[in-house]
Write an enzyme that holds these catalytic residues in place. Structure first.
Site, PDB file in Angstrom:
ATOM      1  N   ARG A 234       0.761  -0.926  -0.012  1.00  0.00           N
ATOM      2  CA  ARG A 234      -0.190  -0.073  -0.106  1.00  0.00           C
ATOM      3  C   ARG A 234       0.713   1.329  -0.085  1.00  0.00           C
ATOM      4  O   ARG A 234       1.790   1.420   0.728  1.00  0.00           O
ATOM      5  CB  ARG A 234      -0.734   0.002   1.042  1.00  0.00           C
ATOM      6  CG  ARG A 234      -1.979  -1.020   1.187  1.00  0.00           C
ATOM      7  CD  ARG A 234      -3.167  -0.489  -0.011  1.00  0.00           C
ATOM      8  NE  ARG A 234      -4.352  -1.304   0.065  1.00  0.00           N
ATOM      9  CZ  ARG A 234      -4.543  -2.191  -0.781  1.00  0.00           C
ATOM     10  NH1 ARG A 234      -3.485  -2.482  -1.735  1.00  0.00           N
ATOM     11  NH2 ARG A 234      -5.589  -2.941  -0.872  1.00  0.00           N
ATOM     12  N   ASP A 258       4.846  -0.226  -6.960  1.00  0.00           N
ATOM     13  CA  ASP A 258       3.416  -0.620  -7.525  1.00  0.00           C
ATOM     14  C   ASP A 258       2.309   0.023  -6.963  1.00  0.00           C
ATOM     15  O   ASP A 258       1.134   0.020  -7.266  1.00  0.00           O
ATOM     16  CB  ASP A 258       3.441  -2.073  -7.727  1.00  0.00           C
ATOM     17  CG  ASP A 258       2.173  -2.738  -8.287  1.00  0.00           C
ATOM     18  OD1 ASP A 258       2.291  -2.236  -9.547  1.00  0.00           O
ATOM     19  OD2 ASP A 258       1.447  -3.417  -7.855  1.00  0.00           O
ATOM     20  N   GLU A 263      -2.644   7.321  -5.119  1.00  0.00           N
ATOM     21  CA  GLU A 263      -2.901   6.779  -6.544  1.00  0.00           C
ATOM     22  C   GLU A 263      -4.447   6.636  -6.880  1.00  0.00           C
ATOM     23  O   GLU A 263      -4.717   6.434  -8.180  1.00  0.00           O
ATOM     24  CB  GLU A 263      -2.190   5.222  -6.383  1.00  0.00           C
ATOM     25  CG  GLU A 263      -3.184   4.392  -5.593  1.00  0.00           C
ATOM     26  CD  GLU A 263      -2.657   2.987  -5.428  1.00  0.00           C
ATOM     27  OE1 GLU A 263      -1.634   2.646  -5.333  1.00  0.00           O
ATOM     28  OE2 GLU A 263      -3.604   1.933  -5.824  1.00  0.00           O
ATOM     29  N   HIS A 295      -0.290  -0.287  -9.929  1.00  0.00           N
ATOM     30  CA  HIS A 295      -0.874  -1.331  -9.146  1.00  0.00           C
ATOM     31  C   HIS A 295      -1.404  -2.409  -9.776  1.00  0.00           C
ATOM     32  O   HIS A 295      -2.528  -2.775 -10.005  1.00  0.00           O
ATOM     33  CB  HIS A 295      -2.103  -0.632  -8.221  1.00  0.00           C
ATOM     34  CG  HIS A 295      -2.571  -1.367  -7.039  1.00  0.00           C
ATOM     35  ND1 HIS A 295      -2.817  -0.403  -5.843  1.00  0.00           N
ATOM     36  CD2 HIS A 295      -2.634  -2.547  -6.464  1.00  0.00           C
ATOM     37  CE1 HIS A 295      -2.945  -1.154  -4.786  1.00  0.00           C
ATOM     38  NE2 HIS A 295      -2.825  -2.550  -5.223  1.00  0.00           N
TER      39      HIS A 295
HETATM   40  C1  COI Z   1      -5.821  -5.953  -3.107  1.00  0.00           C
HETATM   41  O1  COI Z   1      -5.958  -6.993  -3.424  1.00  0.00           O
HETATM   42  O2  COI Z   1      -5.896  -5.318  -2.099  1.00  0.00           O
HETATM   43  C2  COI Z   1      -4.862  -4.900  -4.147  1.00  0.00           C
HETATM   44  O3  COI Z   1      -4.057  -4.323  -3.734  1.00  0.00           O
HETATM   45  C3  COI Z   1      -5.296  -5.152  -5.642  1.00  0.00           C
HETATM   46  C4  COI Z   1      -6.043  -4.047  -6.315  1.00  0.00           C
HETATM   47  C5  COI Z   1      -6.564  -4.522  -7.376  1.00  0.00           C
HETATM   48  C6  COI Z   1      -6.948  -3.331  -5.214  1.00  0.00           C
END
Ligand code: COI
Length: 329
Positions: A234, A258, A263, A295
């Site tokens: 995160r 990432d 973001e 991400h």
């Molecule tokens: C998660 O699974 O929490 C991720 O960070 C993926 C994203 C598509 C929200």
């Protein structure tokens, strides 16, 4: 039984359609994210599916209750953007997808690290410019490095296996150590100990208020000079401005991000031909040894299918039985 899913991408649609057919349950899909306005159009549905890294609408669970929604299922793992207390007060069951593919994210960590260690993005740029010289971009091998894994849940454990496969020495820190790993003696006893020993730090923990800006000027100063930092967890875990300073002065040799603390309006949106006003983000993009990706560590075929199927199965289970294996409240 009838569900509605928000923020649905084109690549998810075949999985929604297949599940709908296999289960004989109607699932309506909406391309846009859940907003305050869309909360007014939920009458008649039993469950709502979401997926976003930014904040969900204010008083969402209250609205869901008003519409007799029983379950809110997210197609991802992280629950840091959900007001679970509000969900509880409104008696909405919330489910997530805790393990759509830990390997997807763990593999991405090593993918990005390898690019940094072997300067592949620099060589790619140079080759396009017809500059075929080698020096000074000599690489590093993983077997000569100590990798510090923060967070040893499913993703962290997958990362540990992959990094060990490359011959790296792996150490780890977690506030809740995994008993089997503990017996192997992989854990150090504090963040500071990990910072002092690791050549590479890869982060695989959830975002909690306690770990907000865990990586900042003070913690970076405790790390080895020339450390590499990989964040597929995160954005809020890193003070980006402090990281930029450390990359510029060489304390941090490279970073793969990432996720980014601001973001939500950027990633998975098309900003071509538009001015990005976030100066910190613009500065990050200028740094050769910072790899920014939008991400996408999770983004594999296996993961996408599991995210859709597991979230829908969970919503169905809650409607049928009042609970689900992936219930988080
Ligand atoms: C998660 O699974 O929490 C991720 O960070 C993926 C994203 C598509 C929200």
């Amino acid at each position: 039984m009838k569900f509605i899913a928000f923020n649905v991408r084109e690549d998810e649609l075949p999985y929604f359609k297949a599940w709908e057919k296999e289960n004989g349950i109607q699932v309506d899909t909406v391309h846009e994210a859940l907003t305050t306005d869309s909360l007014d159009q939920l009458a008649g549905y039993d469950g709502v599916l979401g997926l976003q890294t930014g904040t969900y609408p204010q008083k969402m669970f209250n609205k869901l209750k008003e519409n007799n929604i029983k379950v809110f299922s997210i197609r991802n793992v992280g629950v840091d953007n959900l007001d679970l207390e509000e969900a509880k007060q409104n008696e909405i069951k919330v489910t997530n997808v805790p393990a759509y593919s830990p390997n997807a994210i763990a593999e991405f960590s090593v993918t990005q690290l390898m690019q940094l260690l072997r300067n592949t993005t620099v060589f790619r740029r140079k080759v396009v410019e017809h500059d075929f010289r080698w020096a000074p971009f000599v690489g590093k091998e993983l077997r000569s490095l100590t990798v510090g894994v923060i967070g040893t849940g499913r993703i962290g454990r997958a990362a540990i296996n992959i990094y060990r496969g490359f011959g790296a020495k792996v150490i780890a820190y977690d506030v809740y150590p995994n008993p089997a790993l503990d017996r192997e003696g992989i854990y150090v006893s504090s963040y500071d100990e990990l910072f002092a020993q690791a050549d590479v730090i890869t982060m695989h923990m959830p975002a909690t208020p306690a770990d907000h800006h865990l990586i900042n000027a003070a913690s970076i100063a405790k790390m080895k000079k020339g450390v590499y930092i990989i964040n597929t967890a995160r954005g809020s875990l890193i003070n980006t401005a402090d990281l930029i300073t450390a990359v510029k002065n060489g304390q941090v040799a490279g970073a793969a991000l990432d996720t980014y603390e601001n973001e939500s309006t950027l990633f998975n949106h098309d900003w071509r031909n538009k001015e990005i006003k976030d100066e910190t983000f613009n500065e990050l993009l200028q740094l050769d040894n910072v790899l920014v990706t939008p991400h996408v560590a999770f983004y594999t075929e296996i993961a996408v299918q599991n995210m859709v199927y597991i979230a829908l199965n969970s919503a169905k289970a809650v409607c049928e039985t009042g609970t689900a294996e992936t219930l988080i409240n």
